[in-house]
Enzyme design. Structure first.
Site, PDB file in Angstrom:
ATOM      1  N   ASP A  91       5.815 -65.662  15.242  1.00  4.56           N
ATOM      2  CA  ASP A  91       4.943 -66.184  16.154  1.00  4.56           C
ATOM      3  C   ASP A  91       5.602 -66.172  17.428  1.00  4.56           C
ATOM      4  O   ASP A  91       6.712 -65.730  17.661  1.00  4.56           O
ATOM      5  CB  ASP A  91       4.346 -67.678  15.837  1.00  4.56           C
ATOM      6  CG  ASP A  91       5.688 -68.444  15.754  1.00  4.56           C
ATOM      7  OD1 ASP A  91       6.364 -68.777  16.740  1.00  4.56           O
ATOM      8  OD2 ASP A  91       5.932 -69.372  14.638  1.00  4.56           O
ATOM      9  N   HIS A 106      12.750 -60.927  13.050  1.00  2.00           N
ATOM     10  CA  HIS A 106      11.921 -60.357  11.959  1.00  2.00           C
ATOM     11  C   HIS A 106      10.857 -60.052  12.770  1.00  2.00           C
ATOM     12  O   HIS A 106       9.526 -59.811  11.876  1.00  2.00           O
ATOM     13  CB  HIS A 106      11.401 -61.531  10.836  1.00  2.00           C
ATOM     14  CG  HIS A 106      12.646 -62.044  10.117  1.00  2.00           C
ATOM     15  ND1 HIS A 106      12.494 -63.119   9.139  1.00  2.00           N
ATOM     16  CD2 HIS A 106      14.091 -61.292   9.681  1.00  2.00           C
ATOM     17  CE1 HIS A 106      13.903 -63.162   8.441  1.00  2.00           C
ATOM     18  NE2 HIS A 106      14.376 -62.218   8.936  1.00  2.00           N
ATOM     19  N   THR A 173      14.544 -74.193   8.553  1.00  2.00           N
ATOM     20  CA  THR A 173      14.609 -72.950   7.752  1.00  2.00           C
ATOM     21  C   THR A 173      15.368 -73.184   6.495  1.00  2.00           C
ATOM     22  O   THR A 173      16.034 -74.060   6.489  1.00  2.00           O
ATOM     23  CB  THR A 173      15.240 -71.680   8.254  1.00  2.00           C
ATOM     24  OG1 THR A 173      15.708 -70.693   7.629  1.00  2.00           O
ATOM     25  CG2 THR A 173      16.629 -72.264   9.236  1.00  2.00           C
TER      26      THR A 173
END
Ligand code: APR
Length: 232
Positions: A91, A106, A173
């Protein structure tokens, strides 16, 4: 005086309170899908229409979401520290909150890339990327995200940045996906490490200061403490 460097490693948990689902909290399903059924090159070759639609749906959710208090608080660190955000998230909420230096390990869902030439990337206008939309060399465009089994080109830059960190803040995470999770081992032994996660089970030889709270609560408080520390 030279500002101290803070590296912030973020994962899906920082965006949870913005309404974006994490990967490993809901029975191993991600928006009803097994991640390996949608986030691999094999899935794309098997059923590109399904993968494209899945990411179109995800993009719609991202565009509808807003940065939360945790994303916003991190921006305040920049007055007093040199700050790098290294995010695993696809995002764009760190950017929309106003963070100046964001590295997407990523990829980012608001961009597309050529399925043949990954370095050819483009901004996506609106939520949908369609089959038949091609790169300048005539190949199908796919989401600009790193799938399981693909190289992580930004990791080298992230390692360089971590090697000079004075403070590492890890937020939301599970530290299960490499090479991102390995960044914790690349900071100097003298670096302070903080981890903000309400459910962490992390075990690590480095001394980690665990803040067992949701990011929207734990991050603003930690930021306040770190900023106040520079006033003394
Ligand atoms: N605030 C902070 N942390 C939270 C919150 C919250 N409100 N809610 C959940 N978490 C934590 C969970 O406890 C968990 O440790 O966020 C973490 C999310 O872990 P994952 O779902 O595994 O997400 P992440 O670590 O970002 O995944 C890494 O895996 O699927 C791939 O490429 C994808 O970037 C992703 C990578």
């Amino acid at each position: 005086m030279k500002k101290k460097r803070i590296v912030v490693l973020t994962g899906a948990g920082i965006s949870a309170e913005s309404g974006l689902q994490t990967f490993r909290d809901a029975d191993g399903l991600w928006e009803g899908h097994n991640v390996y059924d949608v986030a691999t090159p094999e899935a794309w070759h098997r059923d590109p229409v399904m993968v494209q639609e899945f990411y179109n749906m995800r993009r719609r959710s991202v565009l509808a979401a807003n940065p939360n208090e945790a994303h916003k608080a991190l921006v305040q660190l920049e007055d007093k520290y040199e700050v790098f955000i290294v995010t695993q998230n696809i995002d764009d909420l760190h950017e929309r909150a106003g963070s100046g230096q964001v590295i997407h390990l990523h990829g980012i869902i608001t961009k597309s890339q050529s399925e043949r030439y990954p370095h050819l990337t483009y901004d996506i206008d609106g939520p949908d990327l369609k089959m038949g939309e091609l790169c300048e060399k005539g190949h199908q465009l796919r989401p600009h995200v790193v799938w399981f089994g693909e190289p992580v080109p930004m990791i080298e830059k992230a390692v360089e940045i971590c090697q000079e960190a004075d403070i590492l803040i890890i937020i939301g995470t599970s530290l299960q996906v490499y090479p991102a999770a390995g960044l914790i081992d690349t900071v100097p032994p003298t670096a302070e490490i903080y981890l903000v996660d309400p459910k962490t089970t992390v075990h690590h030889f480095n001394k980690i200061n665990v803040v067992q709270e949701k990011a929207v609560l734990g991050v603003p408080r930690l930021v306040r403490e770190l900023v106040e520390r520079t006033d003394t």
